[in-house]
Design an enzyme around this catalytic site. Structure first.
Site, PDB file in Angstrom:
ATOM      1  N   GLU B 307      -1.846  10.267  16.517  1.00 49.16           N
ATOM      2  CA  GLU B 307      -1.597  11.269  17.567  1.00 49.16           C
ATOM      3  C   GLU B 307      -1.935  12.673  17.071  1.00 49.16           C
ATOM      4  O   GLU B 307      -1.218  13.637  17.357  1.00 49.16           O
ATOM      5  CB  GLU B 307      -0.120  11.223  18.000  1.00 49.16           C
ATOM      6  N   CYS B 406       8.666  10.663  25.469  1.00 47.24           N
ATOM      7  CA  CYS B 406       8.868  12.100  25.269  1.00 47.24           C
ATOM      8  C   CYS B 406       8.292  12.927  26.409  1.00 47.24           C
ATOM      9  O   CYS B 406       8.764  14.030  26.683  1.00 47.24           O
ATOM     10  CB  CYS B 406       8.244  12.536  23.948  1.00 47.24           C
TER      11      CYS B 406
END
Lengths: 640, 640
Positions: B307, B406
């Site tokens: 990521e 998230c």
């Protein structure tokens, strides 16, 4: 000469267009691959054993005997398999060289493995003992069945190279295989392994032992896959090919090693069971994977996250994954398809993959390895510590060992058994698939003893001289593969007559006399290769190839250039040989630096054309990263 | 009107070129963002609460009280933070709308959280209780400090919107912050969190409470990072920015959310401590990240595996990661730099990122979310199950919830506090940074009450009318941002005079009278954008933009086309508005299908040019994937 003894080969199908020759029927006497085999034997095997001991992965078997596994075990859940691949590599090497010292090391490791086997045949250091997770409690990730697959392949190598040896490996493998069949048979657990490997292993073990139970179990595992028996995971069930039944799949997909190992096993099952539709399915999957999901190097797998094939035409050169083991799996698959079908395109891919993936992984000294094989490095790498296992298999830097260290042992077993891929036979004669200096001796089914000697400096030179070293009154056929890349300019000379030949198989059937010579001459001018327009990641770029070798621009060859990304290639001048090297004409470009890299004026985003550089030398891709930190690219932007 | 009460804003630096306005000073009365805020309030908050309960993540706090955590806890190690971000979103929303029902839901959740706090202030449901791993035993991955950071940000939102409220959240946060300071202070554990977030949170908590201990702790955490205190991991310490001290770093790198959160906190620390060199370092990191590591959408992070930001110019559109939360982190960072420096380029990036990343994540109904935001989808996606959390956050398909979820809570808190980013003040007057219909009322430091009303249909139209709704004898300055993309054709009309203005800030200082009007007219012709030549992945492609919006070609807009990859755009004709939509001229190409996708003849690899398609409509990128499965691309190959 194999005579009527079993053929000493990794893969022995019951039927097929072509029959494998034994490793003892082919002698590699020099050249590119002899050198690789020598480094493998002299350096890599010892290097592997050192790291297996140092990391405690062999010792895990001792801990099993001592009862301390739960507390002290080291390594990932699949570390047992590295010991088995090491055993397989040694077994082939012992067969090749008769090295007594290697034989004794082999036996020592086998003893330690054998001692850890449980009374019912179960063998794994990660599961099932007090304080460990129960056996078969994590089929998705546990790799228990996978490890047994590699154990069987080691036993196959041993049984074929030293039939009847008293070291006990084959018996250990048989008991482990029986345990698998009992546990996962038709009346057992309705499950399968998250990492295919047991499938080709069981089929080959059936071929070695003559026991069809193992074949039936392999077929059962193949049938079970693709129906969602494994749990869903972040990467999707495609990751372990459990989302679509093998028979219905149209392309290789998911984890690239798993995909190739599975497909190899499916070919084995299909051939043994004469299952034409199953074979056709794999053939089709292979065809589509090669046409749409394979790097110019032959590498497969473009995704780092899940080590997987990307979608069609998603082949980024930077961050290419192209795992070494996926390349080896691809060779395993293509070889099985070649034996089944005889189509030279399979041998084309084997050649490409051997030269540009398998040969790329090990460093020149055989003591460090690429795990992934990027086609573009933008920044100077830092050479990994020679004295520590690398955490970063994906970094495309050769390291001595990895936390996940599947590639070094896989390379070792492949190089030790490399002769397997050189030639085959059928009732009519011999077929040469890969070109290297060596001899092929073979007795046809009708008893005729044939012998040919190949002299060549291939792949550095395109001339391949095949001399007949046997005499027989009856005609037989000598077939040579003309590689797919030799679209124009290849010639065959027989008995003084030279004629053009095109890609495919060229066959000369005649009564051959000792001393007769056939010369295949392949066009060795370096050439540009243009990518399919659908490969977005390399639009506007060319690769350079010569013969079977892919070339790369490496910064150490261009003094004064900070990064290879400064160069564009002028395609109006074809690549040339100069001073023994493949060269291209380049133009250097100075990039515009802006606050924001997207511009409404196209001229604003293009580099400022700088000086022209003639004869910029390229390096064979397999040889890159042997001269210190560098930047590198296979796909070169063009000046237009 | 804020008067002398504390400003109701997420970020309140002690100094800086610009001062934030309070959320109560800005009213968004309609248009693009009012609609988003409304969906957020009416659908998304309820949706989030449903999933937090359903997945058991709030219940974990109840389990802590009951003592059943070790056995029954659900969710990943950072799930507590989702509850805190949900609280933060509710706190801003309560401040915005005074919704009594939301207030009672807010208090109910706070009660459950508060009950789980341990006597010494420690608060986390994953660590520290009987049967769990000890507190602080996994700083790399445990996210304990990170979670407290989000708790503090929730408390900041509450303290600013409802100062003195008796729900207890601020006290819970204070005790947790004290626990952090005691545990990780100068005499405590010499450690830091694997995921930055505590840094900006502690600084803002210091600003809210006036207690400089929290600021000192934030500064200590910033100083500690970059020296390898965290263990090495597969992705390298760069993943959590622990490989290079913040002061020495030259670009944002590693995990893109971590990188942006950290940099935001570093700006906060630097501003409070007047640390000019520290601020300069972040400014430089931001500049390089924007110039080399940011997608045309403003998205950041190109690597799925970790990521993370890729290297310079590694910005593949297919498999772009561009995590929604990284976009939000980027807005947080740019906002802090804008307040510090006043440079309009920060507001340019905020605008780009809000419209093309933050607005892209939620579906039109606010009940499903992109976690990653790809710029190219090659295959029709399958719409994720609306009734199950998605395992595949990375799939670039909007899903109702994720195992790692998230983004939904992050979007919710950002939309609820969106007014924060619209305008600022300084001693001279007001600055408008983002354009939307609404009013800005503000009392300058010298007591003058200013009021302006903005009327616009931006971003659909380029006319922005700013009417003065206050009277004052003394001159004051009204500043308007001219976006970087408006390189040519922007005009400003004041008092009947129209003049051209270029990118940057245009300021009109005069004695304004009620009813005076300033009209900023931005050029809204759609335009092509060409990528820097170093972005290999989109060589030979263009993007289409109009105003701040990036556009995309989506297959549902081109009937009869199987995939958008069949189309090339003809750049000789600029993109046009037609029938209210941005359109381009395309040519369809029929690809050559070959066995092998690399050809020695370049013509062989190019598609066969097919029909010309005029006026192919594009879709605003943020709106794509709302009309069923489709293929999509932002970067369009050109016909030349």
């Amino acid at each position: 000469m194999s005579g009527t003894a079993p053929t000493v080969a990794p893969v022995l199908p019951i039927r097929g267009q072509l029959r494998p020759l034994g490793l003892d029927e082919i002698r590699i006497t020099g050249g590119f691959w002899a050198e690789r085999q020598s480094v493998n034997a002299l350096a890599t095997l010892e290097h592997i054993e050192y790291w297996l001991e140092r990391e405690g992965w062999i010792r895990n078997f001792d801990l099993a005997v001592q009862g301390d596994l739960a507390r002290d075990r080291r390594g990932r859940e699949f570390s047992d398999s590295e010991i088995y691949k090491f055993l397989e590599a040694m077994a082939w090497e012992i067969g090749r060289t008769d090295d007594p010292e290697l034989e004794s090391r082999f036996r020592a490791v086998v003893r330690r493995v054998a001692a850890a086997q449980e009374p019912d045949g179960y063998l794994n250091t990660k599961f099932g003992r007090r304080g460990q997770a129960p056996r078969w409690s994590d089929l998705e990730w546990g790799h228990e069945i996978y490890c047994i697959g590699h154990l069987l392949q080691a036993a196959v190598a041993r049984a074929r190279t030293r039939p009847g040896a008293d070291d006990g490996l084959v018996e250990v493998a048989r008991r482990a295989a029986d345990n698998i069949c009992e546990t996962f048979g038709p009346d057992g657990i309705d499950g399968l392994c998250g990492h295919a490997e047991i499938e080709p292993a069981l089929v080959e073990f059936a071929r070695v032992t003559g026991d069809d139970r193992y074949l039936a179990q392999a077929a059962l595992f193949v049938d079970r896959r693709g129906h969602g028996r494994l749990s869903d995971v972040e990467f999707g069930r495609e990751y372990f090919q459990d989302e679509t039944p093998v028979r219905e799949a149209t392309v290789l997909r998911g984890h690239a090693v798993r995909a190739n190992y599975l497909a190899a096993g499916v070919v084995d099952v299909a051939v043994e069971l004469k299952d034409a539709s199953l074979l056709e399915s794999v053939r089709n999957q292979w065809k589509n994977a090669v046409a749409r999901r394979t790097y110019v190097t032959g590498g497969q797998g473009s995704r780092h996250q899940d080590e997987a094939f990307g979608g069609d035409f998603v082949l980024p050169p930077d961050r290419a994954y192209s795992e070494t083991c996926a390349g080896i799996g691809s060779v395993m698959l293509a070889w099985r398809l070649l034996l089944a079908d005889g189509d030279p395109r399979y041998a084309d891919l084997i050649e490409r993959t051997l030269f540009n993936v398998v040969a790329t992984s090990p460093s020149a000294d055989g003591r460090s390895f690429f795990y992934t094989n990027t086609l573009h490095r933008r920044e100077l790498g830092t050479v990994p510590d020679a004295d520590r296992p690398s955490l970063r298999a994906a970094a495309s830097l050769r390291a001595p060992w990895f936390e996940v260290s599947c590639c070094p042992t896989n390379v070792a077993r492949t190089l030790a058994s490399l002769a397997a891929y050189v030639a085959t036979s059928d009732d009519e004669g011999l077929q040469l698939h890969q070109y290297l200096p060596g001899t092929v001796e073979h007795r046809l089914a009708d008893g005729r003893a044939l012998c040919v000697t190949v002299a060549t400096e291939y792949p550095h030179d395109g001339e391949i001289r095949v001399r007949i070293d046997s005499d027989d009154e009856r005609p037989w056929a000598l077939s040579l593969r003309v590689p797919g890349w030799a679209a124009q300019g290849a010639t065959l000379t027989v008995d003084g007559d030279t004629r053009p030949v095109g890609p495919g198989v060229v066959t000369e059937r005649r009564t051959w006399r000792r001393g007769d010579e056939v010369v295949l001459s392949l066009p060795m001018a370096p050439r540009f290769s243009y990518p399919d327009a659908r490969i977005d990641a390399v639009r506007g770029c060319v690769a350079v190839e010569r013969g079977p070798l892919v070339f790369a621009l490496e910064s150490v060859d261009v003094p004064g250039v900070e990064t290879v990304d400064e160069l564009c290639v002028d395609t109006s001048q074809p690549p040339r040989l100069f001073d023994g090297r493949v060269t291209v004409r380049c133009r250097r470009g100075r990039p515009h630096d802006h606050d924001w890299p997207y511009r409404t004026d196209s001229a604003d985003s293009a580099p400022v054309a700088g000086e022209q550089l003639d004869q910029v030398p390229l390096v064979a891709y397999h040889a890159w990263a042997n001269r210190g930190p560098s930047t590198m690219r296979v796909w070169l932007p063009t000046t237009n």
